[in-house]
Design a protein around this motif. Structure first.
Motif, PDB file in Angstrom:
ATOM      1  N   VAL A 120       0.864  -1.168   0.000  1.00 31.92           N
ATOM      2  CA  VAL A 120       0.000   0.000   0.000  1.00 31.92           C
ATOM      3  C   VAL A 120       0.905   1.223   0.000  1.00 31.92           C
TER       4      VAL A 120
ATOM      5  N   TRP B  71       0.215  -6.970   4.703  1.00 33.06           N
ATOM      6  CA  TRP B  71       0.464  -5.735   3.971  1.00 33.06           C
ATOM      7  C   TRP B  71       1.738  -5.053   4.453  1.00 33.06           C
TER       8      TRP B  71
ATOM      9  N   ILE C  17      -8.297   0.186   3.499  1.00 28.59           N
ATOM     10  CA  ILE C  17      -8.141  -1.084   2.778  1.00 28.59           C
ATOM     11  C   ILE C  17      -9.353  -1.973   3.006  1.00 28.59           C
TER      12      ILE C  17
END
Length: 347
Positions: free
Chosen positions: A15, A44, A117
């Motif tokens: 991200v 992530w 997200i």
């Protein structure tokens, strides 16, 4: 880095957090602390890209030092010096499959990126964000924030509704799947202001969906003086006709109301003495409206002491935006390049 140790690095998803800045030496350290403190979902990893618009107050040196100390942070050169060119420069460098925009003058909850997200996955939307919540400093800053948050001042914009969960026409900051930029392009670099509204309008015209979630929390610090507020709103109004010229429509009809009000005032004032009564009636109705909106804003903020300042703050919001819109329309109709006095970011 907030990463489970049992997930191999090559299997982690990226991200990218992006933010433009210029001459923010007093605020950049707090922003970096907030951005790098984000707690990510399992699986992530994050990079933070800050586009510096040729700062001359030490901001770039601070960014260089922070990026040297923490590899998650990168500074990006933004010779264009405005928000749209900075955002595009970050997007061009970003590795993430998800892009999250942050703002230097906003404080973010530690789960801000994680909630973005999650909302993308839950809704399948093309852009998501949270409500736009203002927190002022000082008596005037608190009045500006209270007016900013009041639906009677901002035309009922859902972006100020802290409880709303659903589709909207625009959203504060934004979080997108990377594929959105591949599909509709980046931010319009001809726009100094309203580049986010224009991008959201372009997204909706292409069939995209924008979603606001009350679970995505942040606190924005608005202008804390009447002069700076007036300059900001006049600049926002100025760039509205340029968006309309591009798409043949505004992002929302409520954005045209201040210009209509200013036009009515000017028309009645120019036609006096024949329009004294209509002018007086219009002023009286607006004064009553401002009074009601001031009471509502003070009540919403829980600060009745703001009533002294709120009427002039609310009038500044509307008159500055309306005057700016007409000034921008004048340049659009004459096919003129944007006036340089409106091409500088004000803070």
């Amino acid at each position: 880095m907030n990463v489970p140790k049992d997930i191999p690095a090559q299997d982690l998803r990226w991200v990218s957090v992006i933010a433009p800045c210029r001459n923010e030496a007093a605020h950049i350290a707090a922003f970096c602390d907030s951005a790098l403190a984000q707690v990510l979902p399992a699986g992530w990893q994050m990079e933070v890209l800050v586009a510096d618009g040729c700062s001359d107050d030490g901001t770039r040196e601070l960014l260089v030092a922070r990026s040297t100390a923490d590899p998650r942070l990168q500074w990006v050169d933004n010779p264009g010096r405005i928000v749209s060119t900075g955002l595009n420069a970050c997007i061009a460098r970003a590795r993430g499959e998800v892009i999250v925009r942050l703002d230097i003058h906003t404080r973010f909850a530690p789960d801000y990126v994680a909630r973005c997200i999650e909302t993308l996955a839950r809704t399948g939307a093309d852009n998501v964000g949270g409500p736009w919540v203002a927190e002022g400093t000082g008596p005037m800053g608190c009045a500006v924030a209270a007016a900013f948050q009041c639906r009677w001042v901002v035309g009922g914009a859902r972006s100020r509704d802290t409880r709303y969960d659903g589709e909207v026409d625009t959203v504060y900051l934004g979080c997108w799947p990377r594929t959105v930029f591949d599909h509709i392009g980046g931010f319009d670099e001809a726009l100094v202001r309203n580049q986010d509204d224009e991008h959201n309008l372009r997204l909706r015209l292409a069939g995209g969906r924008i979603w606001q979630s009350p679970q995505i929390h942040s606190l924005y610090h608005p202008r804390n003086s009447l002069r700076h507020l007036f300059a900001q709103q006049r600049q926002y109004g100025y760039w509205r006709p340029f968006v309309m010229r591009k798409h043949g429509q505004p992002g929302s009809m409520r954005q045209l109301v201040p210009a209509a009000f200013v036009a009515a005032l000017a028309l009645f004032a120019l036609c006096t003495p024949w329009t004294v009564l209509p002018l007086a009636a219009l002023v009286a109705v607006y004064a009553a409206y401002v009074g009601w909106a001031s009471v509502s804003a003070a009540h919403g903020a829980g600060q009745w002491g703001l009533l002294v300042r709120l009427p002039v703050v609310i009038a500044a919001y509307h008159l500055a935006y309306g005057l700016g819109t007409w000034r921008g329309l004048w340049d659009v109709l004459r096919a003129r390049a944007p006036d340089s006095q409106f091409a500088r970011i004000t803070r």
